[in-house]
Design a protein around this motif. Sequence first.
Motif, PDB file in Angstrom:
ATOM      1  N   VAL A 130     -19.822  79.053 -99.318  1.00  0.00           N
ATOM      2  CA  VAL A 130     -20.514  79.427-100.547  1.00  0.00           C
ATOM      3  C   VAL A 130     -20.750  78.189-101.405  1.00  0.00           C
ATOM      4  O   VAL A 130     -20.125  77.148-101.201  1.00  0.00           O
ATOM      5  N   LYS A 131     -21.672  78.326-102.360  1.00  0.00           N
ATOM      6  CA  LYS A 131     -21.953  77.271-103.328  1.00  0.00           C
ATOM      7  C   LYS A 131     -22.150  77.910-104.691  1.00  0.00           C
ATOM      8  O   LYS A 131     -22.865  78.901-104.827  1.00  0.00           O
ATOM      9  N   GLN A 132     -21.493  77.342-105.713  1.00  0.00           N
ATOM     10  CA  GLN A 132     -21.675  77.839-107.071  1.00  0.00           C
ATOM     11  C   GLN A 132     -23.097  77.537-107.529  1.00  0.00           C
ATOM     12  O   GLN A 132     -23.575  76.408-107.409  1.00  0.00           O
ATOM     13  N   GLY A 140     -27.517  86.195-102.178  1.00  0.00           N
ATOM     14  CA  GLY A 140     -26.370  87.003-101.810  1.00  0.00           C
ATOM     15  C   GLY A 140     -25.122  86.286-102.285  1.00  0.00           C
ATOM     16  O   GLY A 140     -25.000  85.062-102.122  1.00  0.00           O
ATOM     17  N   VAL A 141     -24.193  87.014-102.920  1.00  0.00           N
ATOM     18  CA  VAL A 141     -23.000  86.387-103.487  1.00  0.00           C
ATOM     19  C   VAL A 141     -21.747  87.095-102.978  1.00  0.00           C
ATOM     20  O   VAL A 141     -21.808  88.220-102.459  1.00  0.00           O
ATOM     21  N   VAL A 142     -20.600  86.417-103.132  1.00  0.00           N
ATOM     22  CA  VAL A 142     -19.315  87.012-102.755  1.00  0.00           C
ATOM     23  C   VAL A 142     -18.500  87.295-104.006  1.00  0.00           C
ATOM     24  O   VAL A 142     -18.584  86.581-105.001  1.00  0.00           O
ATOM     25  N   LYS A 143     -17.723  88.358-103.943  1.00  0.00           N
ATOM     26  CA  LYS A 143     -16.774  88.699-104.995  1.00  0.00           C
ATOM     27  C   LYS A 143     -15.371  88.482-104.461  1.00  0.00           C
ATOM     28  O   LYS A 143     -15.060  88.869-103.325  1.00  0.00           O
ATOM     29  N   LEU A 144     -14.517  87.847-105.262  1.00  0.00           N
ATOM     30  CA  LEU A 144     -13.166  87.480-104.830  1.00  0.00           C
ATOM     31  C   LEU A 144     -12.128  88.277-105.606  1.00  0.00           C
ATOM     32  O   LEU A 144     -12.349  88.676-106.746  1.00  0.00           O
ATOM     33  N   LEU A 164     -20.989  82.620-106.815  1.00  0.00           N
ATOM     34  CA  LEU A 164     -20.764  81.954-105.542  1.00  0.00           C
ATOM     35  C   LEU A 164     -21.755  82.502-104.516  1.00  0.00           C
ATOM     36  O   LEU A 164     -21.591  83.607-103.985  1.00  0.00           O
ATOM     37  N   ALA A 165     -22.803  81.716-104.225  1.00  0.00           N
ATOM     38  CA  ALA A 165     -23.873  82.157-103.335  1.00  0.00           C
ATOM     39  C   ALA A 165     -23.533  81.846-101.883  1.00  0.00           C
ATOM     40  O   ALA A 165     -23.016  80.769-101.558  1.00  0.00           O
ATOM     41  N   VAL A 166     -23.850  82.779-101.009  1.00  0.00           N
ATOM     42  CA  VAL A 166     -23.653  82.599 -99.565  1.00  0.00           C
ATOM     43  C   VAL A 166     -24.760  81.684 -99.038  1.00  0.00           C
ATOM     44  O   VAL A 166     -25.947  81.951 -99.255  1.00  0.00           O
TER      45      VAL A 166
END
Length: 336
Positions: A130-132, A140-144, A164-166
Amino acid sequence: MKIIVPMAGRGSRLRPHTLTVPKPLIPIAGKPIVHRLVEDIAKVLDEKIEEVAFIIGVDFGEKVEKDLIKIAESLGAKASIYYQDKPLGTGHAIMCAKDSLEGPAVIAYADTLFKADFTLDKNADGVIWVKQVGNPYAYGVVKLNEKNHITDLVEKPEEFVSDLAVIGIYYFKDVAVLKNELQTVLDENIIRGGEYQINDGIEGMKQKGLIFVPGQVDEWMDCGNKDVTVETNGRMLKFLHQDGEKLMSDSVKITNSEITEPCFIGENVVLENAKIGPNVSIGDGCVVKDSTIKNSLIQNFSEIKNAKLDNAMIGSFAKFNGDFTSISIGDYSVLE
């Protein structure tokens, strides 16, 4: 370790350059995008790559296949070539290479480049690079959660979920598990936007308790269209120059010309009365006369005369003679 590279799309947004060459084989700083991608992945993994599997279009041709085999062999790896005959999405593309989907593997889409310096967490079942980003709503983003585990994959969220983009690169401790989940996606005809998606396979893995963690990259560089590809070429040149990599061939013939780094200049290039750079790549066998070129990407065996180029992209075996500045002409084109 294996690297799986889905690359069957030719890259319509990069036309005319992709009319004759698939986008992953467009050179960035003198080396095809896909070549740089697999090399950078190998550096991050820091272990032997046993196989590189390429999923390509059925019309790519024998030369493309030979070029891809050479890329794999340059890493000391076996090359496998698979074909995706219909554009049915990321999940479908990956399953075209199902015979190679065993053991630890990285899956990487060949339209992006990155720079990263981190240790891969091999205790996790999977890693998603991922990249901020400043505008997460376009990605598309991830949730932590509090353990830094990925709980959700959200495509182009309408409300803020994460920044945080995939970037399209994934590690699987055993990619056979993904294969089984994607087979379910295909069997049950789970389609989103008319396509089978890798995210549905990953979601199936997460529901079975497998753990995914993020791997953050320092730089993420796109090669989607002409302008961003030229920009990526310049950024990559800066990184390579900072790393002390040799970017100019000893066979370059220079007459009354000056070069402002960083620049890549290939084999047997002729420069006469030219000002080159910064941020310029010139491929093998090119001739540049009476011209000023900066922030541009020129492929192989092209002839440039009387030009003042900035933010230009020129294909291979092209001829350009004129006053245009920000141009984009493909292979074998003539503009005089």
